[in-house]
Scaffold this active site. Structure first.
Site, short mmCIF file in Angstrom:
data_model
loop_
_atom_site.label_atom_id
_atom_site.label_comp_id
_atom_site.label_asym_id
_atom_site.label_seq_id
_atom_site.Cartn_x
_atom_site.Cartn_y
_atom_site.Cartn_z
N LYS A 35 0.84 -1.20 0.00
CA LYS A 35 0.00 0.00 0.00
C LYS A 35 0.87 1.25 0.00
O LYS A 35 2.09 1.16 0.27
CB LYS A 35 -0.93 -0.03 1.21
CG LYS A 35 -0.21 -0.03 2.56
CD LYS A 35 -1.18 -0.28 3.71
CE LYS A 35 -0.45 -0.39 5.03
NZ LYS A 35 -1.35 -0.80 6.13
N TYR A 252 15.08 29.93 8.75
CA TYR A 252 13.84 30.58 9.20
C TYR A 252 13.73 30.60 10.71
O TYR A 252 14.01 29.60 11.38
CB TYR A 252 12.62 29.86 8.63
CG TYR A 252 12.41 30.08 7.15
CD1 TYR A 252 12.14 31.35 6.64
CD2 TYR A 252 12.45 29.00 6.27
CE1 TYR A 252 11.94 31.54 5.28
CE2 TYR A 252 12.24 29.18 4.92
CZ TYR A 252 11.98 30.45 4.42
OH TYR A 252 11.77 30.63 3.09
C1 LIG Z 1 -0.61 -1.93 6.68
C2 LIG Z 1 -1.18 -3.21 7.15
C3 LIG Z 1 -0.35 -4.30 7.43
C4 LIG Z 1 1.17 -4.20 7.42
O1 LIG Z 1 1.59 -3.67 8.67
P1 LIG Z 1 3.16 -3.48 9.00
O2 LIG Z 1 3.17 -2.97 10.39
O3 LIG Z 1 3.66 -2.48 8.02
O4 LIG Z 1 3.77 -4.81 8.83
C5 LIG Z 1 -0.94 -5.51 7.76
N1 LIG Z 1 -2.28 -5.63 7.83
C6 LIG Z 1 -3.11 -4.59 7.60
C7 LIG Z 1 -4.58 -4.77 7.71
C8 LIG Z 1 -2.59 -3.35 7.26
O5 LIG Z 1 -3.41 -2.32 7.02
#
Ligand SMILES: *Cc1c(COP(=O)(O)O)cnc(C)c1O
Length: 356
Positions: A35, A252
């Site tokens: 993702k 800044y």
């Molecule tokens: C993002 C996600 C993962 C992966 O989690 P990590 O901590 O990056 O390993 C697993 N399951 C679901 C439902 C997620 O949304």
């Protein structure tokens, strides 16, 4: 020469980290979680490099369709399922699997044509209290799915809230087992932290994300400390050098005032590249192969590094913002966030190259 801000994606590290997942969970199939553009690493590159994974999991339907169009035939799981009924035709046409977590989604499935064969991951809320059905309604929802002629294979899943913390997973595992114990369907529970710390959660499918990218899911350890390798290096160069007299400020707001005569390197990387604006003076950074600290406020296109003790540093010196030499976990901790946010926040304007 073009602007020197550059992200390198190390395919060897991605493959190594998938191997670490396999060694920790030898009896589970692996959804590589890709993702958010593969946590900032680039979907196409990550999917290709991780093609030995048993499947991919993500939240974006468009990206899932891209994977199918690129020829990937593995299972692809949509982690938030669908958001409106018209997505269902595309999901079934391309054999994507969808999480079903809500009554609203269940109602949309009423429109599914018989024989559509939609593969469903039914999500039980075991205490994360974000997505999923309550234990009390789970049996009825499962029965409804089983009697829906458009639904194909069903897998049971849940997600852990504290697998990376002392609170652990047992309190959620107990609920999952009580509710699903008697059901002989495949199951999927574990994210990276659970894969590494709680082998009892591994079940039929594991869902590693962050560990594939070489970043630790645990606040107290870096990736290197748990045997994984950072898959992204963010680097740039010094594009100007300033010499501050004691009391002079840089950047800044003048939030950093030199306590002594200070050489400052101006680095071509800022928050518009994805470097965290909240990183304070003192955040670790490497210049010319030597560890030093940032000074002053991070701006949109630049930040500053203390070169006082690196006399050989000059315009053109290589700077590592994060990567193998500078753990992204340390930069994140200094900025009050986690490596996840820095990696997936890599900005589109940063040039990305892939290296073995
Ligand atoms: C993002 C996600 C993962 C992966 O989690 P990590 O901590 O990056 O390993 C697993 N399951 C679901 C439902 C997620 O949304």
């Amino acid at each position: 020469m073009s602007r020197p801000t550059l992200a390198t994606i190390h395919s060897g590290a991605l493959r190594h980290n998938l191997g670490v997942v396999r060694r920790h969970a030898p009896h589970s199939r692996v959804f590589a979680v890709v993702k958010a553009n593969a946590y900032g690493h680039g979907l196409a590159c990550a999917a290709r490099t991780l093609r030995d994974a048993d499947g991919y999991a993500l939240v974006e339907l468009g990206a899932a369709l891209e994977l199918r169009q690129s020829g990937y035939r593995q299972p692809i799981l949509l982690l938030e399922g669908f958001f409106e009924p018209r997505e269902l035709a595309e999901i079934t046409a391309h054999h994507l699997a969808a999480v079903v977590h809500s009554r609203e989604q269940l109602a949309m499935l009423g429109e599914l044509p018989a024989g559509a064969g939609l593969e469903v991951y039914l999500k039980l809320n075991t205490g994360m209290n974000r997505l999923g059905f309550a234990p009390a309604e789970f049996g009825a929802v499962l029965a409804a799915l089983k009697s829906n002629a458009g639904v194909g294979r069903i897998t049971l899943m849940t997600h852990f809230a504290s697998a990376d913390e002392v609170r652990g997973v047992t309190w959620q595992m107990d609920i999952f087992e009580r509710v699903t114990g008697g059901v002989s369907l495949p199951k999927s529970l574990a994210n990276s932290a659970a894969i590494m710390r709680y082998p009892e959660t591994q079940a039929d499918w594991v869902r590693p994300g962050i560990m594939l990218y070489g970043c630790s899911p645990f606040p107290e350890q870096t990736g290197a400390e748990i045997g994984i390798r950072p898959a992204m290096t963010l680097e740039s160069q010094v594009i100007a050098v300033q010499t501050l007299k004691k009391g002079e400020t840089v950047g800044y707001g003048g939030v950093f005032a030199a306590g002594r005569n200070t050489r400052v390197g101006v680095v071509a990387c800022g928050y518009a590249d994805g470097y965290p604006r909240h990183a304070p003076t003192g955040t670790p950074i490497m210049v010319e192969g030597r560890m030093t600290r940032t000074v002053g406020r991070v701006s949109m296109d630049m930040l500053c590094a203390d070169l006082t003790d690196i006399p050989e540093a000059r315009v053109g010196s290589r700077v590592v913002l994060w990567g193998e030499e500078v753990p992204v976990e340390h930069v994140a901790a200094a900025a009050g966030t986690v490596g996840y946010e820095l990696l997936c926040g890599l900005a589109p304007r940063v040039r990305v190259v892939e290296r073995e």
